[in-house]
Design an enzyme around this catalytic site. Structure first.
Site, mmCIF file in Angstrom:
data_model
loop_
_atom_site.group_PDB
_atom_site.id
_atom_site.type_symbol
_atom_site.label_atom_id
_atom_site.label_comp_id
_atom_site.label_asym_id
_atom_site.label_seq_id
_atom_site.Cartn_x
_atom_site.Cartn_y
_atom_site.Cartn_z
ATOM 1 N N HIS A 111 0.809 -1.216 0.000
ATOM 2 C CA HIS A 111 0.000 0.000 0.000
ATOM 3 C C HIS A 111 0.844 1.268 0.000
ATOM 4 O O HIS A 111 0.323 2.359 0.232
ATOM 5 C CB HIS A 111 -0.927 -0.002 1.220
ATOM 6 C CG HIS A 111 -1.742 -1.257 1.338
ATOM 7 N ND1 HIS A 111 -1.310 -2.346 2.067
ATOM 8 C CD2 HIS A 111 -2.929 -1.592 0.796
ATOM 9 C CE1 HIS A 111 -2.214 -3.312 1.974
ATOM 10 N NE2 HIS A 111 -3.204 -2.883 1.210
ATOM 11 N N HIS A 131 -5.825 0.503 -2.659
ATOM 12 C CA HIS A 131 -6.770 0.556 -3.751
ATOM 13 C C HIS A 131 -6.577 1.845 -4.543
ATOM 14 O O HIS A 131 -6.452 2.913 -3.982
ATOM 15 C CB HIS A 131 -8.221 0.411 -3.270
ATOM 16 C CG HIS A 131 -8.702 1.496 -2.337
ATOM 17 N ND1 HIS A 131 -8.236 1.660 -1.051
ATOM 18 C CD2 HIS A 131 -9.605 2.489 -2.519
ATOM 19 C CE1 HIS A 131 -8.837 2.678 -0.461
ATOM 20 N NE2 HIS A 131 -9.673 3.206 -1.327
ATOM 21 N N GLY A 165 -11.367 -0.626 -7.507
ATOM 22 C CA GLY A 165 -12.236 0.263 -8.255
ATOM 23 C C GLY A 165 -11.928 0.382 -9.733
ATOM 24 O O GLY A 165 -12.399 1.314 -10.387
ATOM 25 N N MET A 185 -12.282 -7.463 -8.510
ATOM 26 C CA MET A 185 -13.039 -8.327 -7.620
ATOM 27 C C MET A 185 -14.541 -8.162 -7.842
ATOM 28 O O MET A 185 -15.165 -8.934 -8.549
ATOM 29 C CB MET A 185 -12.665 -8.052 -6.159
ATOM 30 C CG MET A 185 -13.336 -8.988 -5.161
ATOM 31 S SD MET A 185 -12.616 -8.906 -3.491
ATOM 32 C CE MET A 185 -12.946 -7.208 -3.056
ATOM 33 N N SER A 186 -15.139 -7.134 -7.244
ATOM 34 C CA SER A 186 -16.595 -7.001 -7.237
ATOM 35 C C SER A 186 -17.194 -6.828 -8.628
ATOM 36 O O SER A 186 -18.302 -7.297 -8.889
ATOM 37 C CB SER A 186 -17.009 -5.824 -6.353
ATOM 38 O OG SER A 186 -16.605 -6.050 -5.022
#
Length: 214
Positions: A111, A131, A165, A185-186
């Protein structure tokens, strides 16, 4: 996932989101497998037996085992013969894995530039940074953006993957930074049509190329 040779397509990594039961997750992974380069199996609430069941179903369906990466659960990777693991910051260190499981390729989630440099020095085969953009998975936490990602790519020789995102229209901008790939992912596993979503990302990734860095 750890080699960069010449001009190659930007890789697409699908990260599971721990929201599907084993049988449903297996079906989705089998459907999207033609469109992705790798899966990171990140199922924090599932038991070792459930992981093994999932990987068994994938193997029976002829999903290429080389595409499978186990997040955190080194024990599951050993038990199932998976040779790639993704290590979160709170898990085993890269050094511990390399010393005790020399057959493994290990990636580290990072990160910051500092974490990326340390993980590379420790021998990580790839790095997953995020992210990058706002995402519901990290609601309330500001996105890290592209400035630090660019710095990591400039300073760290390891293969760098971006997560967080990312939408298909972000791929061109990310490719300008010369990352090795994107992780999603989502937008895939939370979609009502995962295969179509994965195909859209696949097409975006195939439109751009990552050039070997000196």
């Amino acid at each position: 996932m750890w080699q960069r040779r010449g001009v190659i397509g930007v890789e697409l990594v699908a990260v599971t989101n721990d929201r599907l039961e084993v049988d449903s997750l297996a079906r989705v992974m089998i459907e999207v497998e033609p469109f992705v380069d790798y899966f990171i199996i990140r199922e924090r609430t599932k038991t070792a037996a459930e992981y093994i069941n999932l990987i068994g179903q994938l193997t029976e369906a002829s999903v290429n085992k080389e595409k499978l990466i186990v997040n955190d659960r080194v024990d599951v990777a050993v038990a199932t013969g998976i040779n790639k693991v993704q290590l979160p910051g709170h898990g085993l260190t890269v050094q511990q894995v390399k010393i005790n499981f020399s057959q493994f390729r290990a990636g580290r989630s990072v990160h910051s530039v500092k974490e990326a440099l340390e993980a590379n020095e420790a021998g990580a085969d790839w790095l997953l940074y995020g992210h990058v953009f706002p995402t519901d998975c990290k609601r309330g936490l500001p996105a890290r953006g592209l400035v630090e990602l660019k710095k990591i790519v400039e300073d760290v020789p390891a293969n760098i993957y971006a997560i967080g995102g990312i939408k298909p229209w972000h791929v061109a901008e990310l490719c300008e930074i010369k990352i090795r790939g994107i992780a999603v992912m989502s937008s895939i596993f939370g979609s009502s049509d995962p295969a179509s979503a994965a195909a859209e990302y696949y097409e975006a990734c195939q439109s751009y190329h990552s050039v070997e860095r000196d």
